[in-house]
Design a protein around this motif. Structure first.
Motif, PDB file in Angstrom:
ATOM      1  N   ARG A   1      70.538  53.315 120.464  1.00  0.00           N
ATOM      2  CA  ARG A   1      71.724  53.352 121.321  1.00  0.00           C
ATOM      3  C   ARG A   1      72.018  54.775 121.757  1.00  0.00           C
ATOM      4  N   ARG A   2      72.920  54.891 122.731  1.00  0.00           N
ATOM      5  CA  ARG A   2      73.278  56.216 123.256  1.00  0.00           C
ATOM      6  C   ARG A   2      73.678  57.140 122.115  1.00  0.00           C
ATOM      7  N   GLY A   3      73.124  58.336 122.137  1.00  0.00           N
ATOM      8  CA  GLY A   3      73.369  59.304 121.076  1.00  0.00           C
ATOM      9  C   GLY A   3      72.356  59.251 119.952  1.00  0.00           C
ATOM     10  N   GLY A   4      71.550  58.179 119.907  1.00  0.00           N
ATOM     11  CA  GLY A   4      70.549  58.059 118.861  1.00  0.00           C
ATOM     12  C   GLY A   4      69.230  58.700 119.261  1.00  0.00           C
ATOM     13  N   PRO A   5      68.362  58.957 118.339  1.00  0.00           N
ATOM     14  CA  PRO A   5      67.113  59.672 118.633  1.00  0.00           C
ATOM     15  C   PRO A   5      66.161  58.892 119.531  1.00  0.00           C
TER      16      PRO A   5
END
Length: 801
Positions: free
Chosen positions: A186-190
């Motif tokens: 998800r957004r913000g994840g690697p």
């Protein structure tokens, strides 16, 4: 949630934890009990060895459609000289690796770059390919064809159809699951913005690989924002796939490294404790036999700790190319890695791109076009062959033999030391214990060889014995089609020389000639001629005794005995008594090959069974005929078959006491049909041949006192080494040796006393002549044997030798 107590952890040696027990590991506050349990499992499954693959790294393309936030391998077209390596560049890298002794070509590349970059599509079109995976298949085939390197492919996500097309080009493939957590995409994840990092997509590739029986390497990447619970969930997902298909050859526990220039450059790296905890949990979840890897260049100061946590493999290590995925972390020099592994109490052992458990079953796991390549490059345990020596050849033993034989019994692991103590006490070893001895390396190998030699000295003393004898192979015409035999012919004409059948007059002439040369024994064996009956065998024995009444007749394998009895319609006992009355003295223990019917179904499907071989010997011993026992090893069988064979010989000896000696016969492959058809290994390695003599001494103690080494198979230097590893007998002078020569052997047809004495003295031992039954010869002393004059067979059919 209940916390596993130490008893529960110990029980994992017998069973793998279920999901609830696995998740309960999250509640363990201290690392030490996990490490103890994991280390015990690792030693039980892999012994005191850590494997690695000597590889060359080929980055076919560094373009990738994904944008993982920690990766420096993937680059945009503007950052590379060209989108793809050319085939010429690829082959140049591969040749450089092959010259440095590499056996693996690791192809690593980005996921489907043509779906993102026009430059990739244009480059592929110029190369003549429609996709990156199509080009990869062609490149891998070219590398194997030009250099012999075995390919391991890491191309990212693949469909079932793509895996099917790539399978003929590689012996194994890999795809890191990294994490089964969708949260990380998800957004913000690697993994945000990386469509190929969706867990469901990656798991689908792994499942398809399992359906196609592709040996697959996978694993997890720790420290990228996942929780411990998510790590366990990821490992359980891999375990579930492996339980379904059995194709996960290795699980990698890789630690995140923060790299400058990436979005995660300032992210904290996982602590060593986190890495050790995860490795230990992986070992507990997958059990003793899974190969668990940690890249040694990412934790160079903690290799001993990783080994203790459950690591048994360092993965691919290249002596010629950098780690393009982690360029900031150079590969350790192999000498340094070997030393660090030794400091951890383990021995570094080379493997192939396909891990040993899968290399032992290439017909199941490898495309038919690559099966022979795997067999040729692997030993009986599925590890890489690192020697040029082969049985029957004139190649010298490997240079490390003196180190193996001169190290003594110190430094062995506790597990191997316990097995060796049991063997010296004469206890019957379990199959698993014997297999462990066959797998020994390093200090354990040295201890096994030294213990066998010390036991030999205690049982039979220093003398090296031999008998003056002559081989008489009375016919090479045979109704059977054994896959290991290059001696037998089916008619009057055949490859590698004509078929023949000696008449009784010629048999008698050779016996007389042998007696004039001082022989006390003639050894008679031949093919199963379709016209021969039990009467024929009785006539042969009679011909020998008429020519030289005092000659010891050592004749007829259990196959010949069974054939003779059946053709006369009499029992084994009746036929053997008739032969004994005619003058038969003892039986050679040949035709045993491997006493396991699953192996015999491959190498000699129409020959006598294991039970039949044992019954012939049991009957012979019961009526007072003694025999030798043999094993013919190094073709299609595995170490557990060796163990079963030894235990079956030991059991019968405990029942009858009729075996005079045990004779290991390494498979001579050069002209054998099994080898020429690509169905067998090229014989045992020298290490395996040496261990066969040593482990036989240990596993058969105190039941069988004598272990013979074959100078024909091992050559003089090899036979001398075996005399330092538990053997005490050099067999016979032979005078005429036909069977090994027909298979491509190069070690002569006769051995003089002077030559045998040189072998014994090189092992630091005196030479003593014996009779067939290990007594002192009763005939007068005779001059040292000289080459026999030409025989009728020599004059009329010399070319068959």
């Amino acid at each position: 949630m209940a916390t596993p107590n130490p008893l529960t952890l110990s029980s994992f040696a017998l069973r793998r934890p279920d999901r609830e027990e696995a998740l309960a590991l999250l509640e363990r506050p201290d690392l030490e009990p996990l490490l103890r349990a994991a280390e015990a499992l690792t030693l039980a499954g892999h012994g005191a060895t850590v494997t690695y693959s000597r590889k060359v790294f080929i980055p076919l393309t560094q373009l990738c459609r994904d944008v993982c936030h920690y990766c420096t391998f993937a680059k945009a077209p503007r950052a590379v000289a060209r989108p793809y390596l050319t085939l010429t560049e690829t082959l140049d890298i591969a040749r450089h690796g092959a010259a440095a002794g590499c056996k693996e070509a690791l192809f690593t590349l980005g996921d489907r770059p043509e779906r993102r970059y026009a430059a990739a599509r244009a480059a592929l079109a110029q190369l003549g390919f429609a996709s990156t995976l199509e080009y990869l298949a062609a490149a891998a085939r070219a590398v194997h064809g030009e250099t012999g390197l075995l390919a391991h492919l890491n191309p990212g996500v693949m469909s079932r159809a793509e895996l099917e097309r790539l399978r003929p080009a590689a012996v194994s493939m890999g795809l890191m699951l990294e994490s089964a957590s969708e949260r990380l995409t998800r957004r913000g994840g690697p993994h945000f913005g990386s469509p190929d990092k969706l867990p469901a997509v990656r798991l689908a590739t792994l499942a398809a690989a399992g359906e196609l029986a592709v040996p697959f390497t996978s694993g997890i990447l720790i420290g990228i924002g996942e929780t411990r619970r998510e790590r366990i969930e990821s490992l359980l997902a891999l375990r579930a796939l492996n339980e379904r298909h059995g194709h996960i050859q290795e699980v990698i526990i890789q630690n995140f490294r923060a790299k400058p220039g990436t979005r995660m450059a300032d992210s904290p790296e996982p602590s060593l404790e986190e890495h050790l905890w995860t490795v230990a949990v992986a070992r507990l979840l997958f059990g003793p036999h899974m190969s668990v890897q940690a890249p040694p260049n990412l934790q160079p100061q903690a290799l001993a700790a990783l080994v203790r946590a459950g690591v048994n493999d360092w993965g691919g290590v290249s002596p010629v190319t950098p780690d393009h995925v982690n360029p900031e972390a150079p590969w350790p020099h192999l000498d340094a890695l070997r030393a660090a592994t030794a400091a951890a109490g383990r021995t570094l052992v080379e493997r192939l791109a396909i891990t040993p458990a899968y290399a032992r079953e290439p017909a199941r796991w490898v495309d038919p076009g690559l099966v022979q390549a795997v067999r040729t490059r692997s030993d009986g345990g599925g590890r890489a062959r690192t020697e040029s020596w082969c049985a029957g050849s004139a190649c010298p033993p490997p240079q490390c033999v003196d180190e193996w034989l001169g190290g003594g019994a110190r430094g062995a692991s506790r597990f191997v030391s316990r097995i060796l103590r049991r063997a010296r006490r004469g206890e019957t070893l379990a199959v698993e214990e014997i297999v462990t001895l066959f797998a020994t390396e390093g200090a354990d190998l040295r201890a096994t060889l030294a213990t066998a030699d010390r036991l030999r000295a205690e049982v039979v003393g220093a003398p090296v014995t031999y008998v003056v004898n002559r081989n008489i192979n009375y016919t090479n015409i045979c109704r059977y089609r054994c896959g290991f035999c290059a001696f037998s012919k089916s008619g009057t004409k055949a490859l590698r020389g004509p078929a023949y059948r000696l008449d009784l007059e010629e048999v008698g002439r050779r016996v007389t000639e042998a007696a004039e040369r001082g022989a006390t024994e003639v050894c008679l064996q031949g093919g199963i001629h379709p016209e021969y009956t039990g009467e024929t065998y009785a006539e042969i024995v009679t011909a020998v005794k008429q020519a030289v009444p005092q000659m010891h007749v050592h004749a007829f394998s259990p196959l010949e005995i069974l054939h003779g009895a059946r053709t006369l319609g009499v029992s084994l006992a009746t036929f053997l008594r008739r032969l004994r009355a005619a003058g038969l003295s003892t039986l050679p223990g040949t035709a045993a090959e491997i006493l396991d019917d699953a192996v015999r179904a491959i190498i000699c499907p129409d020959k006598l069974t294991t039970a039949e071989w044992l019954e012939v010997m049991r009957t012979a011993h019961a009526i007072g005929l003694r025999s030798t026992a043999t094993i013919m090893f190094g073709h299609v069988e595995q170490p557990h078959h060796w163990a079963l064979h030894l235990l079956r010989v030991r059991a019968l000896q405990g029942e009858t006491g009729g075996f005079t000696e045990f004779v290991p016969l390494p498979f001579v492959h050069m002209e054998a049909p099994l080898w020429r058809k690509g169905l067998a290994r090229p014989g045992p390695t020298f290490r395996e041949a040496l261990l066969m003599h040593a482990v036989a001494r240990l596993a058969l103690h105190p039941c069988v006192p004598n272990v013979q080494t074959s100078w024909v198979k091992m050559a003089p230097d090899g036979a001398a080494a075996c005399l330092r590893a538990g053997a005490n007998d050099l067999g016979g002078t032979l005078m005429n040796e036909s069977i090994t020569r027909a298979a491509g052997g190069a070690n002569g047809q006769e051995m003089t006393r002077e030559a045998l004495e040189r072998i014994a003295l090189s092992a630091g031992r005196p030479l003593r002549r014996r009779t067939t039954l290990y007594g002192d010869p009763t005939v007068r002393a005779v001059p040292a044997a000289q080459p026999a004059p030409p025989t009728a067979l020599s004059r009329t059919a010399a070319s068959h030798r």
